[in-house]
Design an enzyme around this catalytic site. Structure first.
Site, PDB file in Angstrom:
ATOM      1  N   GLY A  17       0.809  -1.218   0.000  1.00  0.00           N
ATOM      2  CA  GLY A  17       0.000   0.000   0.000  1.00  0.00           C
ATOM      3  C   GLY A  17       0.840   1.265   0.000  1.00  0.00           C
ATOM      4  O   GLY A  17       0.595   2.192  -0.785  1.00  0.00           O
ATOM      5  N   ARG A  46       9.394 -24.199   3.406  1.00  0.00           N
ATOM      6  CA  ARG A  46       8.701 -24.151   4.687  1.00  0.00           C
ATOM      7  C   ARG A  46       7.690 -25.268   4.896  1.00  0.00           C
ATOM      8  O   ARG A  46       7.598 -25.830   5.980  1.00  0.00           O
ATOM      9  CB  ARG A  46       7.953 -22.823   4.781  1.00  0.00           C
ATOM     10  CG  ARG A  46       8.914 -21.704   4.840  1.00  0.00           C
ATOM     11  CD  ARG A  46       8.237 -20.380   4.816  1.00  0.00           C
ATOM     12  NE  ARG A  46       9.279 -19.391   5.020  1.00  0.00           N
ATOM     13  CZ  ARG A  46       9.085 -18.087   4.972  1.00  0.00           C
ATOM     14  NH1 ARG A  46       7.887 -17.608   4.719  1.00  0.00           N
ATOM     15  NH2 ARG A  46      10.081 -17.268   5.173  1.00  0.00           N
TER      16      ARG A  46
HETATM   17  C1  LIG Z   1       6.721 -12.208  11.604  1.00  0.00           C
HETATM   18  C2  LIG Z   1       6.759 -12.154  10.112  1.00  0.00           C
HETATM   19  C3  LIG Z   1       7.975 -12.172   9.446  1.00  0.00           C
HETATM   20  C4  LIG Z   1       8.015 -12.118   8.052  1.00  0.00           C
HETATM   21  N1  LIG Z   1       9.230 -12.138   7.439  1.00  0.00           N
HETATM   22  C5  LIG Z   1       9.280 -12.040   6.082  1.00  0.00           C
HETATM   23  C6  LIG Z   1      10.537 -12.006   5.419  1.00  0.00           C
HETATM   24  O1  LIG Z   1      11.589 -12.064   6.041  1.00  0.00           O
HETATM   25  N2  LIG Z   1      10.542 -11.891   4.077  1.00  0.00           N
HETATM   26  C7  LIG Z   1       9.384 -11.808   3.362  1.00  0.00           C
HETATM   27  O2  LIG Z   1       9.470 -11.678   2.148  1.00  0.00           O
HETATM   28  N3  LIG Z   1       8.183 -11.831   3.972  1.00  0.00           N
HETATM   29  C8  LIG Z   1       8.105 -11.948   5.316  1.00  0.00           C
HETATM   30  N4  LIG Z   1       6.881 -11.974   5.940  1.00  0.00           N
HETATM   31  C9  LIG Z   1       5.667 -11.767   5.156  1.00  0.00           C
HETATM   32  C10 LIG Z   1       5.485 -10.298   4.827  1.00  0.00           C
HETATM   33  O3  LIG Z   1       5.920  -9.508   5.900  1.00  0.00           O
HETATM   34  C11 LIG Z   1       4.047  -9.914   4.536  1.00  0.00           C
HETATM   35  O4  LIG Z   1       3.471 -10.824   3.688  1.00  0.00           O
HETATM   36  C12 LIG Z   1       3.991  -8.563   3.877  1.00  0.00           C
HETATM   37  O5  LIG Z   1       4.723  -7.622   4.605  1.00  0.00           O
HETATM   38  C13 LIG Z   1       2.576  -8.088   3.679  1.00  0.00           C
HETATM   39  O6  LIG Z   1       2.586  -6.760   3.219  1.00  0.00           O
HETATM   40  P1  LIG Z   1       1.253  -6.050   2.752  1.00  0.00           P
HETATM   41  O7  LIG Z   1       1.648  -4.689   2.336  1.00  0.00           O
HETATM   42  O8  LIG Z   1       0.572  -6.900   1.765  1.00  0.00           O
HETATM   43  O9  LIG Z   1       0.321  -6.011   4.030  1.00  0.00           O
HETATM   44  P2  LIG Z   1       0.525  -5.481   5.528  1.00  0.00           P
HETATM   45  O10 LIG Z   1       1.904  -5.048   5.806  1.00  0.00           O
HETATM   46  O11 LIG Z   1      -0.083  -6.503   6.409  1.00  0.00           O
HETATM   47  O12 LIG Z   1      -0.330  -4.162   5.580  1.00  0.00           O
HETATM   48  C14 LIG Z   1      -1.710  -4.163   5.637  1.00  0.00           C
HETATM   49  C15 LIG Z   1      -2.184  -2.741   5.733  1.00  0.00           C
HETATM   50  O13 LIG Z   1      -3.579  -2.698   5.538  1.00  0.00           O
HETATM   51  C16 LIG Z   1      -4.189  -1.935   6.556  1.00  0.00           C
HETATM   52  N5  LIG Z   1      -5.540  -2.445   6.702  1.00  0.00           N
HETATM   53  C17 LIG Z   1      -5.946  -3.725   6.873  1.00  0.00           C
HETATM   54  N6  LIG Z   1      -7.289  -3.785   6.874  1.00  0.00           N
HETATM   55  C18 LIG Z   1      -7.735  -2.534   6.696  1.00  0.00           C
HETATM   56  C19 LIG Z   1      -9.028  -1.945   6.594  1.00  0.00           C
HETATM   57  N7  LIG Z   1     -10.138  -2.671   6.636  1.00  0.00           N
HETATM   58  N8  LIG Z   1      -9.114  -0.592   6.453  1.00  0.00           N
HETATM   59  C20 LIG Z   1      -7.999   0.182   6.369  1.00  0.00           C
HETATM   60  N9  LIG Z   1      -6.770  -0.343   6.424  1.00  0.00           N
HETATM   61  C21 LIG Z   1      -6.635  -1.672   6.594  1.00  0.00           C
HETATM   62  C22 LIG Z   1      -3.293  -2.084   7.749  1.00  0.00           C
HETATM   63  O14 LIG Z   1      -3.487  -1.001   8.615  1.00  0.00           O
HETATM   64  C23 LIG Z   1      -1.934  -2.063   7.068  1.00  0.00           C
HETATM   65  O15 LIG Z   1      -1.560  -0.724   6.842  1.00  0.00           O
HETATM   66  C24 LIG Z   1       6.826 -12.051   7.325  1.00  0.00           C
HETATM   67  C25 LIG Z   1       5.607 -12.036   8.000  1.00  0.00           C
HETATM   68  C26 LIG Z   1       5.570 -12.127   9.383  1.00  0.00           C
HETATM   69  C27 LIG Z   1       4.261 -12.229  10.062  1.00  0.00           C
END
Ligand SMILES: Cc1cc2nc3c(=O)[nH]c(=O)nc-3n(C[C@H](O)[C@H](O)[C@H](O)COP(=O)(O)OP(=O)(O)OC[C@H]3O[C@@H](n4cnc5c(N)ncnc54)[C@H](O)[C@@H]3O)c2cc1C
Ligand code: SF4
Ligand code: FES
Lengths: 645, 251
Positions: free
Chosen positions: A45, A337
């Site tokens: 995002g 994994r």
């Molecule tokens: C502990 C951990 C370690 C990880 N390590 C790795 C790694 O080393 N390498 C790797 O590649 N991946 C890793 N991952 C996976 C990776 O971090 C995530 O898949 C990725 O960061 C997701 O990013 P995103 O932008 O899709 O969502 P997110 O970062 O989850 O962001 C979601 C956003 O949506 C917002 N949101 C949600 N619902 C709503 C709503 N209804 N209204 C308004 N806002 C909303 C939240 O506030 C947030 O801003 C890891 C995950 C975890 C849990």
């Protein structure tokens, strides 16, 4: 429902260039007239919102946290992949593409994955330009390490805080646009519905989490980057606020939900230790570079350890079973994994597990410390070791860590075509929220890559192709009937929850759902169990709508009300996951059906029947959804049984 | 070893930004010393809900010490009695059976209370928006290895960049200064060639924004460094001052 993947013509390596060469663009004057809503400020995002703002669009960006920098992406530890081949160890775009399709157990769309590998290098360049302090060698160049499922070192990292540093890079780029006035930021604001006008997504209904007020927002296009839905299991490595609500709202508005049952179980998490437990902590997969996984060879040793009569350090080398090295000599501790998780479960189920509950295995750094010295290990993993020690009260430099698999990531999500557009025109999905690139299993360090690829380098192109036809659509005010109706509907849902006034807290019901999910829709699934799960989830739904207790009102901040509305959606997701898992009569990637395994206990795909993405279409409240197939064809990758031996 | 302890909690309750707050006292029995501080708060809230009361609102998300969302002033210390941890990483083994624990929100002019233990930290975002970035847009940047960066500089930048924006430094400072937070960002970027280009201008703009938002002056008491859960060093403040001076000289 029509599933048109819109894969561009031409050879695999030229599809993305062809697409870009032929797509429609929006000129600068028209960009100013177009509004884009971006929901979520995680890697996907924030990078999308910042890039759209830089291009000259008007952006509204929403997050439920108090700051964009808190999105769950911040917690990623291990690293991000790219095909730079800096170590000169034979990596290439083709190899990263190939590994990702294979790692996903041949359930991803080739063209999307190839594009991901193509833009991976640009991401690293971009992040360095933003000031992301990646780890470096003494010569001043970037350092790499290897991750599960790969035989090359292609992972860039910033200590054990890669997600944090990448997100801060994207967040800073975003705040620069906020300062420039191109992005309006809405923090502590939750999207509770999507507004449809004439069959297109044209806005959202938001709820201000501080005041409880509802808002209507118009956008020529809407991007969902709301992360994954692993918290359906209650206990997962996800942050407490991670949720699947926006995805469910999209699904209920006509977006197909693809492969909901593909959830990843991460092999190296701190084991569950009590009923009060609120979340599970991941120990980064990078630890498997230097840590060796084992359980005692003898059952009596395992029993003595569980009873607290024996310490792991007292077990002689020859009495240890390094089962991953034994079963998978080629990849050893670095198998993907899903393979590592199932192998741990297999040993524990067979009675060799350690820890008080018997649901744990060791991750041992003894050999690495002997080989490299404690300082080197501290430099690599210091913060992870500290985190472990604070939680478990045990020193991992001296005693091996205890780990067990936990729900971590959801490969399934909103179905998108090559342009990252859902089946609802004008509604796009990016990052973990979409289903696109990881098939049935995601390789380590590729979620960060995908989130940033989607936001920096894919959507900024593809969204223009859509918006180019929309330049003469005037802004709506939010007072149109569609907006007013959607707001009223959303309000009614919240009022309904508040009116239940039952006897059980939201968490107590969520925990119940989580247990059903873990027991029946978790690491090993079978037909009868899944059928039971569907019934149990229906019963939980009934209990929720008749007996949940939400103190307070809809005015002002009400955390229980937020949690309740998210739980309502997790219940829907749980049901979808179970249905999808039931229908998919094969084992592949993170989806393991006990009925479909080889004699050695490896996952057995049924390619002739299931080489497709299962896309679920909503049919209305309490009606069974209908499944459509996006058939997957493999032009370049040779489909084979995955073999990490 | 795991034990169960009983606790008396004195918790700050405040219904909204404009309401007057007060302490409420609660008793909790049989809290496992293996639970985290926030899990203890979950247990309290479960008890409050079951008794028909409103739960205590507090901020949290990752529960791994990285998102910076959790806060809490516990027995007079931000993030509680353990060193180098956030509240979510604090465990109940740090407390004794029968102990009374006082739990308050961050108290600072820059961070007004929203509800109970939740405060508004948007000011930090506003400070970053004033200049906490490199002014590059997506695309058209050089190869990542085009400019070698000495490992010591990269490592030092990383240490400064590990700030999680929690605000403990502000909460603990008697002047309510945000200097540690600002200096961490200025240092992180000034140490890298990509960020150095705008270092002086950045320092000036961020400090001006900080002053404008009502944060206090830094009088070098060093309290911030002690309470920072990520060990961000006050040597960063010296670097900020240098960059700030440079900017003044350029004016
Ligand atoms: C502990 C951990 C370690 C990880 N390590 C790795 C790694 O080393 N390498 C790797 O590649 N991946 C890793 N991952 C996976 C990776 O971090 C995530 O898949 C990725 O960061 C997701 O990013 P995103 O932008 O899709 O969502 P997110 O970062 O989850 O962001 C979601 C956003 O949506 C917002 N949101 C949600 N619902 C709503 C709503 N209804 N209204 C308004 N806002 C909303 C939240 O506030 C947030 O801003 C890891 C995950 C975890 C849990
Ligand atoms: S400098 Fe330390 S105490 Fe201050 S906000 Fe950053 S992490 Fe928190
Ligand atoms: S909850 Fe994220 S740092 Fe404490």
């Amino acid at each position: 429902m029509k599933l048109d993947s819109k894969i561009p013509q031409g050879p695999m390596a030229e599809k993305w260039s062809n697409y870009k060469a032929n797509q429609k663009l929006v000129n600068p004057a028209n960009k100013r007239k177009l509004d884009i809503i971006v929901v979520g400020t995680g890697l996907a995002g924030a990078s999308a919102a910042a890039s759209f703002g830089e291009m000259g669009f008007n952006v509204k960006n929403f997050t439920i946290q108090d700051s964009p920098r808190r999105a769950h992406s911040i917690a990623a530890q291990g690293g991000i992949n790219a095909a730079k081949n800096y170590p000169n160890d034979g990596d290439s775009i083709h190899r990263l593409f190939y590994d990702t399709v294979k790692g996903g157990d041949y359930r991803a769309r080739e063209a999307n994955v190839h594009r991901l590998a193509e833009v991976s290098n640009d991401i690293i360049d971009q992040c360095v330009a933003q000031g992301v302090p990646f780890a470096r060698e003494y010569g001043g160049l970037l350092d790499n390490r290897s991750f599960g499922g790969a035989q090359v070192s292609r992972t860039f990292y910033a200590k054990g805080q890669t997600g944090q540093q990448l997100l801060i890079g994207a967040y800073q780029a975003l705040m620069r646009q906020v300062n420039a006035g191109t992005v309006d930021l809405y923090t502590r604001t939750e999207i509770v519905d999507i507004v449809m006008v004439d069959g297109k997504a044209r806005g959202v209904i938001a709820r201000d989490l501080v005041t409880g007020e509802f808002q209507r927002h118009f956008g020529h296009a809407v991007v969902l980057a709301t992360g994954g839905y692993g918290n359906a299991f209650f206990l997962s490595t996800n942050a407490m606020g991670s949720n699947g609500s926006a995805a469910i709202k999209a699904y209920q508005k006509g977006a197909a939900f693809a492969n909901p049952c593909f959830a990843q179980i991460h092999p190296t998490c701190i084991p569950v230790h009590g009923e009060f437990q609120s979340k599970l902590t991941l120990m980064s997969e990078s630890l498997r570079n230097d840590g060796r996984i084992w359980v005692p060879k003898k059952k009596e040793d395992a029993e003595a350890i569980r009873a607290g009569k024996l310490k792991p350090t007292q077990i002689a080398e020859e009495n240890r079973d390094y089962y991953l090295e034994r079963r998978y000599p080629a990849f050893g501790n670095l198998v993907p994994r899903d393979v590592a998780s199932r192998a741990a479960k297999e040993r524990c189920d067979a009675g060799f597990g350690v820890g008080a509950t018997g649901l744990a295995v060791y991750l041992d750094f003894k050999s690495a410390i002997e080989r490299l010295g404690e300082d080197a290990i501290r430099a690599r993993y210091g913060n992870l070791f500290q985190m472990y020690e604070k939680i478990v009260d045990d020193n991992p430099y001296e005693t091996p860590m205890m780990i067990y698999p936990a729900i971590h990531y959801t490969m399934g999500g909103i179905w998108v075509d090559y342009e990252l557009q859902t089946t609802v025109p004008g509604l796009f999905a990016a990052g973990e929220a979409n289903f696109s690139d990881h098939g049935a299993n995601r390789l380590g360090a590729s979620a960060l890559m995908q989130g940033l690829a989607d936001g920096y380098f894919v959507l900024p192109y593809t969204i223009q192709n859509y918006l180019a036809d929309d330049i003469s659509t005037p802004r709506m005010t939010g007072d149109e009937k569609e907006f007013v109706d959607a707001e009223n509907e959303a309000k009614a849902k919240f009022e309904k929850l508040l009116a239940i006034k039952g006897n059980r807290s939201v968490d107590s019901i969520h925990k119940e759902l989580g247990l059903v999910m873990w027991d029946f829709v978790g690491m090993a699934r079978k037909k009868e169990g899944l059928e039971q799960a569907i019934e149990k989830i229906a019963a939980i739904k009934k209990e929720f709508y008749s007996n949940v207790r939400i103190p307070g009102s809809g005015e002002g901040m009400n955390v229980e009300l937020e949690k309740a509305s998210r739980l309502a959606d997790f219940i829907e997701i749980g049901d979808l996951m179970a249905r999808d898992a039931l229908h998919r009569e094969e084992s592949c990637g993170g989806h393991f059906r006990e009925e479909y395994q080889t004699e050695e206990g490896e996952a057995q795909r049924q390619d002739d029947k299931f080489t497709y993405a299962g896309c679920w279409e909503y049919q209305g409240e309490d009606k069974a959804p209908v499944m459509h197939k996006e058939e997957l064809t493999f032009e370049v990758v040779k489909v084979a049984q995955r073999n990490y031996k | 070893m795991e034990n169960n302890i009983s606790l008396t909690l004195k918790v700050w309750r405040q219904n909204g930004p404009k309401e007057k707050g007060r302490f409420e006292t609660y008793k909790l029995e049989k809290v496992s010393t293996d639970s985290s501080f926030l899990e203890m708060m979950d247990i309290l809230n479960e008890q409050l809900i079951n008794d028909g009361n409103e739960p205590v609102a507090f901020d949290h998300d990752c529960r791994e010490g990285i998102c910076g969302m959790c806060s809490l002033y516990i027995n007079g210390r931000p993030h509680g009695p353990d060193d180098d941890v956030t509240t979510c990483q604090l465990h109940m083994r740090k407390f004794k059976d029968g102990e009374t624990i006082t739990i308050e929100p961050w108290r600072s002019a820059g961070f007004p209370v929203i509800k109970d233990l939740i405060v508004n930290r948007n000011a930090f975002d506003t400070i970053i928006a004033a200049g906490g970035y490199t002014s590059v847009s997506t695309g058209g940047v050089p190869d990542a290895n085009a400019i070698p960066i000495p490992k010591v500089d990269a490592d030092e930048a990383m240490d400064a960049a590990s700030c999680i924006g929690c605000g403990a430094c502000v909460a603990t400072c008697k002047n309510g200064s945000a200097m540690l937070f600002v200096s961490a960002k200025v240092s992180h970027l000034a140490l890298l060639p990509q960020g150095k280009v705008e270092a002086a201008r950045r320092a000036k703009n961020m400090v001006a924004k900080m002053d404008e938002l009502g944060f206090g002056n830094c009088t070098n008491t060093g309290a911030c460094e002690v309470e920072c859960p990520k060990g961000v060093s006050i040597s960063n403040i010296a670097r900020l001052n240098r960059e700030f001076l440079k900017a003044k000289l350029q004016d």
